[in-house]
Design an enzyme around this catalytic site. Structure first.
Site, mmCIF file in Angstrom:
data_model
loop_
_atom_site.group_PDB
_atom_site.id
_atom_site.type_symbol
_atom_site.label_atom_id
_atom_site.label_comp_id
_atom_site.label_asym_id
_atom_site.label_seq_id
_atom_site.Cartn_x
_atom_site.Cartn_y
_atom_site.Cartn_z
ATOM 1 N N HIS A 63 25.069 -32.836 5.080
ATOM 2 C CA HIS A 63 26.490 -33.025 4.800
ATOM 3 C C HIS A 63 27.318 -33.213 6.068
ATOM 4 C CE1 HIS A 63 27.645 -28.722 5.473
ATOM 5 N NE2 HIS A 63 26.352 -28.626 5.360
ATOM 6 N N SER A 83 32.291 -27.840 1.125
ATOM 7 C CA SER A 83 30.899 -27.505 0.844
ATOM 8 C C SER A 83 30.147 -28.759 0.438
ATOM 9 C CB SER A 83 30.811 -26.465 -0.267
ATOM 10 O OG SER A 83 30.865 -27.117 -1.519
ATOM 11 N N LYS A 84 28.838 -28.605 0.355
ATOM 12 C CA LYS A 84 27.982 -29.752 0.014
ATOM 13 C C LYS A 84 28.336 -30.343 -1.344
ATOM 14 C CE LYS A 84 24.265 -27.573 2.494
ATOM 15 N NZ LYS A 84 22.901 -27.562 2.913
ATOM 16 N N ARG A 85 28.973 -29.541 -2.149
ATOM 17 C CA ARG A 85 29.286 -30.019 -3.500
ATOM 18 C C ARG A 85 30.611 -30.780 -3.559
ATOM 19 N NH1 ARG A 85 26.938 -25.493 -3.422
ATOM 20 N NH2 ARG A 85 28.887 -24.380 -3.087
ATOM 21 N N ASP A 86 31.363 -30.720 -2.472
ATOM 22 C CA ASP A 86 32.656 -31.413 -2.508
ATOM 23 C C ASP A 86 32.478 -32.916 -2.454
ATOM 24 O OD1 ASP A 86 34.617 -29.370 -2.717
ATOM 25 O OD2 ASP A 86 34.082 -28.724 -0.699
#
Ligand code: GLU
Length: 438
Positions: free
Chosen positions: A17, A208-211
């Protein structure tokens, strides 16, 4: 001072990321700025969560960004191996040294390190003086025999002769454990530089990686220009201290230094990245744009019926490069260059038919096409100007209907370039068809 040695130490437990890329970049910049060594060290001790796929993603993303490492997996170096999973003998050796210092003891099958309890002070190159006191002994070898992160991280920084530890601020709270270990092993403590966090675009908190927009691989797949992403990442926490935003990498390398890194957190801004990418796209030499665009279009299977003529594709991309915001916009922009089967935009059509005699003008243009000079935009411009003068019309009276007839759209690349690239036969056929059907 001896040569700077920095390392990027990712754990291959997830997608690569933006935050990791920036940490890698700041290490790389510092190494290049100082003429030092940039090491890639893979912290792959967590067998349950590591994967070779994530690891190849790291290699791939670093290479795509141009962050070449001097030592590390696939590069070699005299302090390897560079994957922690291959360094068990080194850890065993250092464990013996630590045991010999009398600072370890066993408890419930695990090996613990006895802290000094003294305040641990570092002069962080970014944050300044930071003091923290460890209050509890901590495990260094788990009951299953595996050494923990803090221990292997420190051992590797020692054995790989790391001089500067540049890492995310999320590791600041680990540093007092690490300095305790350095001291117990009688080793000099490296310079620490903790980079501020990247905040998510909207709302509070760390990205975060999910953003949305967090994964480097996504940008690569979307045809972003790596140099634009690198420039953007440099500005997430660093600036040249003047108003410039777009800077050549060589200049960033020259100017970059750790005290110049901001102490405050940086906010991720996807619009800013998209803008940076557009500026780079518009300035890029056409041949490079062609290669990137071609690879992107093929990867997206844009030519299901097979590759088009390369010279034609090159012309199309050169014509459209200044008109699109991103390579990923090309598929929606260039379709009619490769297929006669395009729709006519009804709004544009309405506008074209709202005034004058568009069909009459198109008829005049069509008649002149067989003898027209299609070799340059200027020659085509002269042709249309001549028609306009001859018929007491404006050039727009030809341009708007003709653009609609040959592309189905009211907008697009420069008009004369459009005619030139499409070529005499396509232009004549499309105008003829439009006259017959519209
Ligand atoms: N493996 C750690 C991480 O992924 C790196 C810690 C360090 O740079 O010291 O965050």
């Amino acid at each position: 001072m001896s040569q700077v040695r920095v390392r990027f130490a990712p754990s291959p437990t997830g997608f690569f990321h933006i935050g990791s890329a920036r940490t890698a970049l700041f290490n790389w910049l510092y190494a290049r700025h100082t003429g030092g060594v940039f090491i890639l060290r893979v912290e792959d001790t967590d067998q349950a969560r590591n994967s070779e796929e994530f690891l190849s993603l790291i290699y791939n993303s670093l290479r795509w960004l141009g962050l070449d490492w001097d030592e590390g997996p696939e590069a070699g170096g005299e302090f390897g191996p560079y994957r922690q999973s291959e360094r068990a003998p080194v850890y065993a050796q250092f464990l013996e040294r630590l045991k010999a210092s009398g600072r370890t003891y066993e408890k419930d099958g695990a090996l613990l390190f006895r802290i000094s309890g003294e305040p641990q002070v570092i002069e962080d190159a970014i944050r300044g003086r930071v003091e923290r006191t460890e209050e509890k002994d901590f495990v260094i070898v788990r009951s299953d025999g595996k050494p923990v992160f803090h221990f292997v991280n420190v051992v590797d920084d020692i054995s790989m002769r790391v001089t500067h530890v540049i890492r995310g601020e999320d590791h600041l709270s680990n540093t007092s454990k690490h300095t305790e270990l350095f001291k117990a092993l009688g080793e000099p403590i490296p310079v620490y530089a903790h980079i501020p966090l990247i905040l998510k675009q909207n709302g509070p908190g760390k990205m975060s990686k999910r953003d949305q927009g967090a994964l480097v691989e996504e940008y690569q797949k979307r045809g972003f220009l790596p140099e634009a992403l690198v420039n953007f990442l440099c500005l997430l926490g660093w600036s040249p201290k003047d108003d410039r935003e777009k800077l050549p990498l060589a200049e960033i390398v020259r100017l970059f230094d750790l005290p110049g890194v901001n102490q405050s957190n940086a906010r991720f801004d996807e619009k800013k990245l998209a803008h940076m990418n557009m500026v780079y796209l518009h300035e890029m030499v056409p041949e490079r744009c062609f290669v990137l665009a071609r690879d992107f279009l093929f990867a997206r299977n844009f030519f299901p019926e097979g590759a088009p003529d390369e010279a034609y594709l090159r012309e199309v991309i050169a014509l459209c490069q200044p008109k699109v915001r991103a390579i990923e916009d090309l598929p929606g922009f260039i379709g009619y260059f490769f297929s006669d089967d395009f729709a006519i935009d009804p709004k544009a059509k309405e506008k074209v038919f709202a005034k004058g005699d568009p069909k009459g003008r198109l008829g005049e243009l069509l008649t002149s096409i067989p003898t027209a000079d299609f070799s340059s935009d200027a020659a085509l411009e002269v042709l249309v100007q001549g028609l306009a003068a001859q018929h007491g019309a404006g050039t727009g009276d030809y341009i708007h209907p003709a653009r609609l007839a040959v592309s189905g759209s009211g907008v697009g690349p420069s008009f004369y370039g459009l005619l030139r690239v499409l070529g005499r036969d396509r232009v004549a056929a499309r105008i003829g068809r439009f006259l017959a059907t519209a």
